[in-house]
Motif scaffolding. Structure first.
Motif, PDB file in Angstrom:
ATOM      1  N   GLY A 138      10.781  28.050  15.210  1.00  6.86           N
ATOM      2  CA  GLY A 138      10.646  27.921  17.345  1.00  6.86           C
ATOM      3  C   GLY A 138      10.015  26.815  17.675  1.00  6.86           C
ATOM      4  N   LYS A 139       8.751  25.743  17.329  1.00  6.20           N
ATOM      5  CA  LYS A 139       7.625  25.261  17.422  1.00  6.20           C
ATOM      6  C   LYS A 139       8.950  23.930  18.851  1.00  6.20           C
ATOM      7  N   PRO A 140       8.633  23.479  20.225  1.00  6.87           N
ATOM      8  CA  PRO A 140       9.050  22.411  20.291  1.00  6.87           C
ATOM      9  C   PRO A 140       8.253  20.922  19.581  1.00  6.87           C
ATOM     10  N   THR A 141       8.856  20.159  19.302  1.00  9.46           N
ATOM     11  CA  THR A 141       8.656  19.508  17.935  1.00  9.46           C
ATOM     12  C   THR A 141       9.376  17.545  18.347  1.00  9.46           C
ATOM     13  N   ILE A 142       8.100  16.986  18.377  1.00 10.98           N
ATOM     14  CA  ILE A 142       7.435  15.887  18.712  1.00 10.98           C
ATOM     15  C   ILE A 142       7.840  15.335  17.443  1.00 10.98           C
ATOM     16  N   GLY A 143       8.650  13.864  17.808  1.00 18.51           N
ATOM     17  CA  GLY A 143       8.910  13.461  15.999  1.00 18.51           C
ATOM     18  C   GLY A 143       8.903  11.730  16.353  1.00 18.51           C
ATOM     19  N   SER A 144       8.658  11.206  14.987  1.00 21.83           N
ATOM     20  CA  SER A 144       8.271   9.373  15.519  1.00 21.83           C
ATOM     21  C   SER A 144      10.334   9.417  14.600  1.00 21.83           C
ATOM     22  N   ALA A 145      10.806   8.287  14.986  1.00 21.17           N
ATOM     23  CA  ALA A 145      12.437   8.383  14.723  1.00 21.17           C
ATOM     24  C   ALA A 145      12.007   7.294  13.315  1.00 21.17           C
ATOM     25  N   VAL A 146      11.258   7.875  12.140  1.00 20.40           N
ATOM     26  CA  VAL A 146      11.720   7.253  11.357  1.00 20.40           C
ATOM     27  C   VAL A 146      11.665   7.687  10.438  1.00 20.40           C
ATOM     28  N   GLY A 147      12.418   7.398   8.844  1.00 19.69           N
ATOM     29  CA  GLY A 147      12.589   8.270   7.838  1.00 19.69           C
ATOM     30  C   GLY A 147      13.393   9.590   8.347  1.00 19.69           C
TER      31      GLY A 147
END
Ligand code: UDP
Length: 459
Positions: free
Chosen positions: A378-387
């Motif tokens: 349930g964590k706010p997650t920042i991810g790169s737009a890859v894979g």
């Protein structure tokens, strides 16, 4: 530090904030469990020195509190038409790696559903595993000179395994390239053979893929982990996302006291926001980019950064990257770099659970199970737009997708200053994982596919 930020961190973190006050903290040091850490920084080393004995696998009913009875009933209903059918899973390792981890859970769950599932591991000498490792790297796009000798070693070991194994089940599933030549045991009866590919085939080495493809196309179907990984094939292809087990050490709900203890041991101050990236020390995970984003965001919002990764001792590149990370961290006491042994599931779970925001700023990625784990918590997650990250992080719905250091810094700042929005992202993210990326969803996909393969259900 501004009082506003203190409040936000409390609102977004689990449990009471009675943690360390950061006094006496050493500047960004690596805490390897084998080294004696500074006494004031880490009171009791908690990391086990040796791998623990794995607990018994969970039963289906154990999942009910998490996914509900209706979901379990659906699995039981889908399995009914398959009662008495038999399945064999074949891969090349019983321990280590995501495939073994999934098969460890999938096999008993399918068997409990009365779809008797047997898991076989192929054997091979060093020469075989050297060839298959080279194939693996080449299929991920690496340079490689495919020789006749490598082809022969691959086929010879597959032949030896074929000679010692029986293939009497209704469905045989071969995982990844290593056992792909066992397909030669396929006969013209009702038996169905499936190739389950867990690796990224979007840019394969042409010769290696040219060698494997005729074997793959003898199967009745192929399964890939992402749309982007699939190839043009003459057989039907299916999309199965990787999955996590919500009851594993890495993903189960932890006691608040254990989370606090881990933070205390590692010198993490729970009264202030915690940004975390869990990743091997690998350039493609862009730990330096994470540090830069943290430094930019910190001009506007107080925070700490935890970078936790695997032991670098047996990986020369890992050690170099770790040294680069330490240098970039400099003497900032709020950057905490942790070098953890492979059996740190509980500690990783605690770090993720204690985080205010979880980051996965990879430059390239497979599916990105760390993202699945973060969303599940349930964590706010920042991810790169890859894979596979965009399959999981739907921008502004289940997290934030970024394309640069600046974008990452912006999202950190935004989420730290908009805690309600951040919390909503976390909630949505958990639902998204519950729906698509849990082992129980994976069991459902297998049951449906078995039905399709055996002509019980139509597509
Ligand atoms: N992981 C771990 N220890 C570490 C770093 C990562 O156990 O020091 C775990 C992480 O929690 C996740 C997996 O390893 O379950 C990494 O999977 P992912 O798909 O994110 O990346 P990969 O390392 O396979 O490229």
């Amino acid at each position: 530090m501004e009082p506003q930020n203190r409040e936000q961190s409390t609102a977004l973190s689990e449990g009471a904030s009675n943690g360390s006050n950061g006094e006496g903290k050493q500047p960004s040091s690596v805490l390897a469990p084998t080294e004696a850490p500074p006494r004031d920084r880490r009171k009791k080393p908690r990391i086990r020195e040796t791998p623990p004995t794995p607990p018994p696998p969970p039963r289906l009913d154990d999942y009910e509190p998490l996914i509900g009875k209706a979901e379990l009933d659906e699995l039981r209903f889908l399995a009914q038409a398959l009662h008495g059918k038999t399945v064999k899973m074949v891969n090349s390792t019983a321990v280590g790696g995501g495939v073994a981890e999934i098969l460890n859970r999938l096999t008993p769950l399918l068997t409990e559903l009365e779809v008797a599932t047997h898991w076989d591991v192929i054997t091979g000498g060093n020469d075989f595993f050297e060839v298959t490792k080279a194939f693996h790297n080449a299929l991920h796009g690496g340079a490689y000179q495919l020789t006749n000798e490598a082809r022969e070693i691959f086929l010879l070991h597959n032949e030896q395994n074929r000679a010692r194994m029986r293939f009497d089940e209704d469905v045989i599933i071969l995982h990844d390239p290593q056992p792909a030549a066992l397909i030669k045991s396929k006969t013209d009866n009702h038996q169905r053979w499936i190739w389950r590919c867990h690796i990224d085939l979007s840019n394969p080495h042409p010769e290696v893929w040219g060698f494997l493809r005729p074997l793959v196309e003898q199967h009745d179907a192929a399964i890939f982990s992402s749309q982007a990984f699939a190839r043009q094939l003459s057989i039907p292809q299916y999309l199965f996302y990787p999955c996590i087990d919500p009851l594993s050490e890495k993903n189960k709900q932890l006691d608040a006291s254990f989370i606090q203890q881990v933070c205390d041991d590692f010198g993490i101050d729970r009264s202030r926001p915690i940004l975390t990236q869990i990743s091997r020390f690998d350039r493609l995970k862009d730990p330096l980019g994470v540090i830069q984003a943290y430094q930019l965001a910190k001009k506007y919002a107080d925070c700490q950064l935890v970078l936790a990764g695997g032991s670098a001792t047996d990986d020369p590149e890992g050690a170099v990257v770790l040294a680069e990370v330490m240098q970039a961290a400099g003497d900032d006491p709020d950057i905490i770099v942790l070098n953890l042994p492979p059996w740190s599931g509980l500690e990783i779970n605690a770090l993720q659970s204690a985080s205010t925001i979880i980051i996965q700023k990879s430059l390239k990625e497979g599916f990105g199970l760390t993202v699945t784990e973060a969303l599940w918590k349930g964590k706010p997650t920042i991810g790169s737009a890859v894979g596979g990250i965009p399959n999981q992080v739907i921008h502004k719905l289940t997290g934030a997708l970024v394309h640069s250091v600046e974008g990452c810094a912006y999202q950190i700042r935004y989420l730290l200053t908009h805690p309600e929005f951040a919390e909503q992202l976390g909630k949505n993210g958990r639902e998204h994982v519950k729906e698509n990326f849990l082992i129980t969803s994976n069991v459902k996909r297998w049951l449906l596919l078995f039905q399709i393969m055996m002509g019980i259900a139509r597509q």
